[in-house]
Design an enzyme around this catalytic site. Sequence first.
Site, PDB file in Angstrom:
ATOM      1  N   CYS A  91       0.837  -1.198   0.000  1.00  0.00           N
ATOM      2  CA  CYS A  91       0.000   0.000   0.000  1.00  0.00           C
ATOM      3  C   CYS A  91       0.873   1.250   0.000  1.00  0.00           C
ATOM      4  O   CYS A  91       0.561   2.239  -0.683  1.00  0.00           O
ATOM      5  CB  CYS A  91      -0.935  -0.002   1.208  1.00  0.00           C
ATOM      6  SG  CYS A  91      -0.096  -0.152   2.802  1.00  0.00           S
ATOM      7  N   ASN A 151      -3.346  -6.137  11.426  1.00  0.00           N
ATOM      8  CA  ASN A 151      -3.560  -7.403  12.127  1.00  0.00           C
ATOM      9  C   ASN A 151      -2.266  -8.143  12.423  1.00  0.00           C
ATOM     10  O   ASN A 151      -2.268  -9.130  13.167  1.00  0.00           O
ATOM     11  CB  ASN A 151      -4.482  -8.306  11.300  1.00  0.00           C
ATOM     12  CG  ASN A 151      -5.946  -8.023  11.574  1.00  0.00           C
ATOM     13  OD1 ASN A 151      -6.311  -7.641  12.671  1.00  0.00           O
ATOM     14  ND2 ASN A 151      -6.784  -8.198  10.565  1.00  0.00           N
TER      15      ASN A 151
END
Length: 481
Positions: free
Chosen positions: A289, A320
Site C-alpha cells: 500500500c 492485524n
Amino acid sequence: MTVNDDSFTNWKNREEIAESMIPLIGKLHRERDVTVLLHSRSLVNKSVISILKTHRFARQIAGEELSVTETLPFLEALTALDLGPSQIDIGMLAATYRADDRGLSIAEFTAEAVAGATGTEKIERRAPRDVVLYGFGRIGRLVARLLIEKAGSGNGLRLRAIVVRRGGEADIVKRASLLRRDSIHGQFQGTITVDEASSTIVANGNEIKVIYANDPSEVDYTAYGIGNAILIDNTGRWRDREGLSQHLRPGIDKVVLTAPGKGDVPNIVHGVNHDTIKPDAQILSCASCTTNAIVPPLKAMNDEYGVLRGHVETVHSFTNDQNLLDNYHKADRRGRSAPLNMVITETGAASAVAKALPELTAPITGSSIRVPVPDVSIAILSLRLGRETTREEVLDYLREVSLTSPLKRQIDFTTTPDAVSSDFIGSRNASIVDAGATKVDGDNAILYLWYDNEYGYSCQVVRVVQHVSGVEYPTYPAPAV
C-alpha cells in the site's frame, strides 16, 4: 421570496436533475459496459446526494461548482450513441467543450470526443473473467466488495470463489457477516445471503463458492466450473515465484499477490508500470500500500523536476500483524500493544521503488511508525529536486496531475485546511496530496501524502486485475500525456 428560498429552490431543482441522471447512468453501465465518470470519480450506483457532491468537487478545477444542468446534456448525448465498453468522463467533456470555440452542438462535440468508443471503432464486449480470492482478510473482503460492485453488466470480472481454511462451526455465516458489516468501511452496499448446504455466498446476485482448503494443492478449480481464472492471493504467505506457482492449478491462469513480491516477481503499481506486464506473465505482485502511495507522486515529481534523492517516512495505521495487547511476536516491537503505542518498524516501500519505477535512479530511503488508528496512513516524502522551484509551482503542477494526467486515478489533491486521517477513509486513489502541508524551499520539497492503506490499495489491486484480464476499458476524452 427570500434569498434563502431561492437557494433552497435551486437545490431542489438540482436534486431533481441528479435523480433523472441515475437511470441513464445505470442503463449505460448495465447494457453497454459504459462507466460514467465525473473527473475520474464513478457515478455508477451513486445516490442523488453523492452525484451532487461529486459535481461540487469540480471547484478544484475551475474554482466553481460544476452544475448538473451542465453535465446532463452530455449524458443524454451519450445515450443516443452506439457506444461500446468504455469509461466516459462527463466532467472532462463539459470542461473541454467550454474551451472549444468551433460552435459545435453538445451532441456533435460529444460524438467527436468519444468517437473511439462508437461504431466500427468500438471494442467488443468481452466474456466475463473468473476471479478467485485466496484468503479473506481485510484486503480480501474489500477486493470482494469492489469486484461485486464492478460486476455491472456481468461482462467484466466475476468473483467465483473464495478459498479459506475452515475456522469452525458456522464458518461461512461468520465470513458473510464480516463481508456484510465492516467497522471502518461501513455496510456492504447491497444484499448478501448464505446457502450453507452448497457453501455459497450470494452477494448482489453474484454466486460465490466458499472453498475450504489448507493448501493450494488441495483445490481443483475446474470441479467448480472455474476456468482461465485470475487468483488473487491476499494471504501474503508466499511471496516468491516458487511459492506462488503452487496456485497455478487446473482452472487458474494467473496469480496476483497483494503484498510485495520477492525475487523476480514483478512489483506493479497501476498507473506507473502496469503497461510493462507481459501478456504471458502468470505471476505478479501489486507491491505494498505504501509503495502504491509514493510511487505515482515520485514519478510525477521526477518527470517534472528530476529527483536526486529522497526519504519517505510513513506514519501507518496498525494492522492485524500486530498484537492488541503486549504479547510475544517474532518481530521486534510489533509484540507491543498496537492500540496503545506508536511502534517504530521497517518498510520495504523505499526499496520497492526501483522495481516499479526503474527510471528513477535516485537513492530513496524509508522508515515507518505504526500509530493507534485503524485505517488511513500518511507518507511524508522528502525530496531533493533537480532544479529549484516554488511551493506554488509544485502545488499547481500536482493539482493538474491529479485532474488531467494519466495518473489522475492514482493521485488525488486536497486543499481542505482541517483535513485529518479519517477524512480519507474510502478514498479510491493510491494517495492524496495535502496542499496545506506541502513545503518547498529551493530544490527541497516535502510532500504529505494521505492514503487509505486498505481501500485505496484494494482499488489499485482491482485495476491491475482489470488490466491483465483485458477488461480495463479506454477512457474518453483521453487524458493528457
